[in-house]
Motif scaffolding. Structure first.
Motif, PDB file in Angstrom:
ATOM      1  N   GLU A  46     178.942 -10.176 -11.358  1.00  0.00           N
ATOM      2  CA  GLU A  46     178.577 -11.283 -12.243  1.00  0.00           C
ATOM      3  C   GLU A  46     179.010 -10.992 -13.670  1.00  0.00           C
ATOM      4  N   THR A  47     178.787  -9.754 -14.111  1.00  0.00           N
ATOM      5  CA  THR A  47     179.091  -9.390 -15.495  1.00  0.00           C
ATOM      6  C   THR A  47     180.432  -8.684 -15.651  1.00  0.00           C
ATOM      7  N   GLY A  48     180.930  -8.060 -14.571  1.00  0.00           N
ATOM      8  CA  GLY A  48     182.144  -7.267 -14.652  1.00  0.00           C
ATOM      9  C   GLY A  48     181.912  -5.848 -15.125  1.00  0.00           C
ATOM     10  N   ASP A  49     180.655  -5.473 -15.339  1.00  0.00           N
ATOM     11  CA  ASP A  49     180.346  -4.114 -15.782  1.00  0.00           C
ATOM     12  C   ASP A  49     180.625  -3.102 -14.666  1.00  0.00           C
ATOM     13  N   VAL A  50     181.208  -1.977 -15.036  1.00  0.00           N
ATOM     14  CA  VAL A  50     181.543  -0.932 -14.077  1.00  0.00           C
ATOM     15  C   VAL A  50     180.956   0.389 -14.541  1.00  0.00           C
ATOM     16  N   VAL A 329     193.371  -4.574 -11.700  1.00  0.00           N
ATOM     17  CA  VAL A 329     194.736  -4.070 -11.515  1.00  0.00           C
ATOM     18  C   VAL A 329     194.784  -2.573 -11.759  1.00  0.00           C
ATOM     19  N   ALA A 330     195.369  -1.837 -10.811  1.00  0.00           N
ATOM     20  CA  ALA A 330     195.541  -0.389 -10.958  1.00  0.00           C
ATOM     21  C   ALA A 330     196.892  -0.108 -11.614  1.00  0.00           C
ATOM     22  N   ASN A 331     196.876   0.293 -12.881  1.00  0.00           N
ATOM     23  CA  ASN A 331     198.093   0.633 -13.623  1.00  0.00           C
ATOM     24  C   ASN A 331     198.353   2.124 -13.493  1.00  0.00           C
ATOM     25  N   VAL A 339     190.243  -4.856 -15.915  1.00  0.00           N
ATOM     26  CA  VAL A 339     189.379  -5.849 -15.289  1.00  0.00           C
ATOM     27  C   VAL A 339     189.637  -7.221 -15.928  1.00  0.00           C
ATOM     28  N   PHE A 340     190.135  -8.151 -15.129  1.00  0.00           N
ATOM     29  CA  PHE A 340     190.349  -9.532 -15.566  1.00  0.00           C
ATOM     30  C   PHE A 340     189.284 -10.434 -14.945  1.00  0.00           C
ATOM     31  N   ARG A 341     188.805 -11.403 -15.701  1.00  0.00           N
ATOM     32  CA  ARG A 341     187.960 -12.443 -15.116  1.00  0.00           C
ATOM     33  C   ARG A 341     188.857 -13.556 -14.590  1.00  0.00           C
ATOM     34  N   ARG A 342     188.532 -14.043 -13.380  1.00  0.00           N
ATOM     35  CA  ARG A 342     189.280 -15.139 -12.752  1.00  0.00           C
ATOM     36  C   ARG A 342     188.587 -16.480 -13.005  1.00  0.00           C
ATOM     37  N   ASN A 343     189.387 -17.472 -13.392  1.00  0.00           N
ATOM     38  CA  ASN A 343     188.893 -18.843 -13.425  1.00  0.00           C
ATOM     39  C   ASN A 343     189.100 -19.410 -12.025  1.00  0.00           C
ATOM     40  N   LYS A 344     188.026 -19.688 -11.320  1.00  0.00           N
ATOM     41  CA  LYS A 344     188.137 -20.119  -9.926  1.00  0.00           C
ATOM     42  C   LYS A 344     188.748 -21.511  -9.787  1.00  0.00           C
ATOM     43  N   GLU A 345     188.711 -22.295 -10.847  1.00  0.00           N
ATOM     44  CA  GLU A 345     189.276 -23.641 -10.789  1.00  0.00           C
ATOM     45  C   GLU A 345     190.774 -23.647 -11.067  1.00  0.00           C
ATOM     46  N   LYS A 354     187.271  -4.685 -20.362  1.00  0.00           N
ATOM     47  CA  LYS A 354     186.679  -3.572 -19.606  1.00  0.00           C
ATOM     48  C   LYS A 354     187.796  -2.773 -18.920  1.00  0.00           C
ATOM     49  N   ARG A 355     187.661  -1.456 -18.947  1.00  0.00           N
ATOM     50  CA  ARG A 355     188.660  -0.567 -18.364  1.00  0.00           C
ATOM     51  C   ARG A 355     187.965   0.533 -17.546  1.00  0.00           C
TER      52      ARG A 355
END
Length: 369
Positions: A46-50, A329-331, A339-345, A354-355
């Motif tokens: 939900e937050t993308g926190d890792v 994405v693993a660079n 960490v990218f947030r996706r727009n589902k629409e 975030k990394r």
């Protein structure tokens, strides 16, 4: 009235329980840098926190897969012929701990991909330099039996990269009846019938789907509807879309992952479809980017939407979290996961800032927390 509210509350409980927000992220790496093996992180989708959990030592565990019951993690050891193998780790969900339990030869040089079938009784592994693939039985305790190996033969037009077969992935069909084996060296997606009982692959009635000379088939994925499949071609920098039916692929489109005016070396890597089946993503290592396409729900054809920088160098595999909220994405060469947030629409990606800092990250897999 009180009884009505009690009933409504009870009905709501399963919904709350099933709203999964926390997942373990399992990271495979190359250990030729400062990595020590496989890393485990926890992510809130939900937050993308890792946050870091722990790690397990392994030699070049560049590609991973997880058993259907999520009790075991299978990792290739991408080493030479005398060392090429698949390692097995048990996974404890209570604390996110990986424990090494077994290793078996992969049957060839530099295994680069591993997949577990739907029953959880077989592993298929691609030996890139060896030009072969193997199926290995999974025992009741998660350990592996002796591999049965199929050797590819042939070559193609690029004498530096395609002097012999280079098997790049092994993908089970949605119904578990076939294994699709893209081979960069011979420009073919080889197709094998697969018996989940015996585990023995045999050439399918239509034994391969040919790719254009010099294109270099790499990774392959099925659409969630099971009626479409897509191939990313490493050297051609294109995605081929297929209609799929009972082991047969019918080409419907080939489309570039690069801008029309791009004139340099093309070097594509990975391919994934969003959980809702509306968008396809493909990674490129030159330049470092993710190409985004919408998928036509009727025809299966792709329409380009955007190309987004991976904000790092040499993106290998990437993943969309099970909720579809984030794409990671693993660079490989900048030793980080973005960490990218996706727009589902719209399918578009936005950097969260975030990394995850990990040495030589390659493969990303999920386990329910």
């Amino acid at each position: 009235m009180k009884h009505i509210w009690t009933i409504l509350l009870l009905l709501a409980i399963p919904v709350i329980v099933n709203c999964q927000t926390n997942y373990y992220l399992i990271i495979g790496t190359y250990t030729r840098g400062n990595s020590e093996g496989i890393y485990v992180y926890k992510m809130n989708t939900e937050t993308g926190d890792v946050s870091y959990v722990n790690k397990a030592a392994a030699s070049n565990p560049s590609y991973l897969d997880v058993s259907p019951d999520e009790k075991f993690v299978y990792a290739v050891n991408e080493d030479a012929s005398d060392k090429g193998s698949v390692s097995v780790f048990s996974f404890d969900k209570t604390n996110g701990t990986l424990k090494y339990i077994d290793k078996q030869t992969s049957g060839g040089d530099h295994p680069a991909y591993v997949a577990v079938n739907k029953t959880g009784k077989w592993v298929a592994v691609a030996n890139y330099t060896g030009g072969s693939f193997s199926t290995l039985p999974i025992m009741a305790n998660g350990t592996l039996g002796v591999p049965a190996t199929i050797q590819h033969t042939g070559s193609s037009v690029n004498k530096e990269r395609q002097e012999k077969p280079h098997v790049h992935s092994t993908v089970f069909s949605p119904d578990d009846k076939y294994i699709f084996v893209p081979d960069l060296g011979i420009d073919k997606v080889m197709i094998y019938s697969f018996n989940p009982g015996s585990g023995k692959p045999e050439p399918a009635a239509v034994p391969f789907a040919a790719a254009p000379p010099g294109s270099g088939p790499r990774h392959f994925t099925f659409h969630p509807n099971g009626k479409l499949a897509y191939l990313v071609e490493e050297m051609g920098g294109e995605v081929s879309g297929y209609k799929y039916n009972n082991g047969k692929l019918s080409l419907i489109q080939r489309i570039s992952t690069y801008p029309a005016d791009f004139k340099y070396k093309k070097w594509s890597a990975d391919i994934h479809i969003s959980p809702d089946g509306k968008f396809l993503y493909a990674s490129n290592r030159a330049p470092d980017s993710i190409a985004i396409f919408s998928i036509n729900s009727k025809s299966g054809k792709l329409t380009p939407i955007a190309t987004v920088s991976t904000l790092g160098e040499i993106p290998r595999n990437f993943t969309i979290d099970p909720t579809g909220n984030f794409l990671l994405v693993a660079n490989q060469e900048t030793n980080n996961i973005v960490v990218f947030r996706r727009n589902k629409e719209t399918g578009l990606l936005t950097d969260t800032g975030k990394r995850i800092e990990v040495g030589k990250p390659v493969c990303l897999k999920w386990i329910k927390f």
